[in-house]
Write a protein that holds these residues in place. Structure first.
Motif, PDB file in Angstrom:
ATOM      1  N   ARG A 202      38.907  32.350  39.735  1.00  0.00           N
ATOM      2  CA  ARG A 202      39.617  31.328  38.964  1.00  0.00           C
ATOM      3  C   ARG A 202      39.549  31.656  37.478  1.00  0.00           C
ATOM      4  NH1 ARG A 202      41.208  26.578  40.840  1.00  0.00           N
ATOM      5  NH2 ARG A 202      40.910  26.053  43.015  1.00  0.00           N
ATOM      6  N   PRO A 203      40.670  31.586  36.722  1.00  0.00           N
ATOM      7  CA  PRO A 203      41.995  31.194  37.204  1.00  0.00           C
ATOM      8  C   PRO A 203      42.681  32.256  38.040  1.00  0.00           C
ATOM      9  CG  PRO A 203      42.098  31.774  34.898  1.00  0.00           C
ATOM     10  CD  PRO A 203      40.650  31.780  35.262  1.00  0.00           C
ATOM     11  N   GLY A 204      42.301  33.517  37.869  1.00  0.00           N
ATOM     12  CA  GLY A 204      42.748  34.572  38.752  1.00  0.00           C
ATOM     13  C   GLY A 204      44.238  34.818  38.776  1.00  0.00           C
ATOM     14  N   LEU A 205      44.687  35.395  39.900  1.00  0.00           N
ATOM     15  CA  LEU A 205      46.117  35.670  40.089  1.00  0.00           C
ATOM     16  C   LEU A 205      46.511  35.542  41.554  1.00  0.00           C
ATOM     17  CD1 LEU A 205      45.898  38.727  41.385  1.00  0.00           C
ATOM     18  CD2 LEU A 205      45.822  39.417  38.984  1.00  0.00           C
ATOM     19  N   GLY A 206      45.644  34.910  42.345  1.00  0.00           N
ATOM     20  CA  GLY A 206      45.900  34.791  43.772  1.00  0.00           C
ATOM     21  C   GLY A 206      45.335  35.978  44.522  1.00  0.00           C
ATOM     22  N   ASP A 207      45.856  36.220  45.724  1.00  0.00           N
ATOM     23  CA  ASP A 207      45.432  37.365  46.533  1.00  0.00           C
ATOM     24  C   ASP A 207      46.233  38.590  46.095  1.00  0.00           C
ATOM     25  OD1 ASP A 207      45.639  39.306  48.867  1.00  0.00           O
ATOM     26  OD2 ASP A 207      44.143  37.898  49.650  1.00  0.00           O
TER      27      ASP A 207
END
Length: 216
Positions: A202-207
């Motif tokens: 998080r916040p990341g970019l998803g998978d």
């Protein structure tokens, strides 16, 4: 001159304005699969520039169209890029754009959804891996379990000089990898806030794998 990377212990965060701009676009949920792939490739090239900063050089005599001169070329150990499948292949191509002569190894790992621990299903490395500098690539350093397991396997195969390169890292992943392999430098575009209960950054970019290959 603006600094383009910050160094903390064994972690290098590449802060070049182009990296920050492209990473923001990469994170955006509206970015298409095609756009995501392109941005990942562009970012990997910029990360490779930082990862290869300390490669050794030796003098070489050449002739330009005008005169003879002493230039420089790479010397010593040759490079091997090691991709942690499957998502690692999404940033492998950019690395090869910059160093097309590098050898390539693959380590296949998937994360058990219950334990979040890595399960190995494939490994193929150059026979002379012990004589090469290794750059391990995976878009995300989340729990750190997969990266640590892959580097375990590399060291067992004889590799000694290893760098880990990722697009994003979580503090938990950095702590895990640094504890298991304190000699391995980590190069990333960003150290994000934390992991959620499912092991996502998080916040990341998803998978990253799903976004690279258009799967869910």
């Amino acid at each position: 001159m603006t600094e383009t990377a910050t160094h903390t212990s064994n972690v290098v965060v590449v802060t070049h304005p182009l990296v920050r701009h492209k990473l923001t676009k990469l994170r955006d949920e509206t970015t298409s699969t095609t756009g995501f792939r392109r941005l990942a490739r562009e970012l990997s090239l910029l990360l490779c520039y930082e990862a290869t900063r300390d490669l050794r050089l030796e003098p070489v005599e050449i002739n330009t169209p005008i005169e003879q001169m002493t230039g420089e070329r790479l010397s010593g150990k040759k490079l091997c890029f090691v991709s942690i499948l499957r998502a690692g292949n999404g940033i492998l191509d950019g690395m090869l754009d910059l160093v097309p002569s590098a050898r390539v190894g693959h380590i296949g790992l998937f994360r058990d959804p219950e334990t979040l621990r890595p399960v190995e299903y494939y490994m193929k490395l150059p026979d002379d891996i012990g004589n090469r500098d290794c750059i391990v690539v995976d878009p995300m350093l989340a729990t750190g379990y997969s990266a640590s397991a892959a580097i375990d396997r590399l060291k067992n195969a004889g590799a000694e000089n290893i760098i880990f390169v990722c697009l994003l890292a979580a503090p938990e992943g950095i702590a895990c990898l640094s504890k298991a392999h304190p000699d391995v430098k980590i190069i990333t575009c960003s150290v994000d806030r934390e992991l959620d209960d499912h092991g996502y950054i998080r916040p990341g970019l998803g998978d990253a794998g799903d976004r690279l290959f258009g799967t869910k």
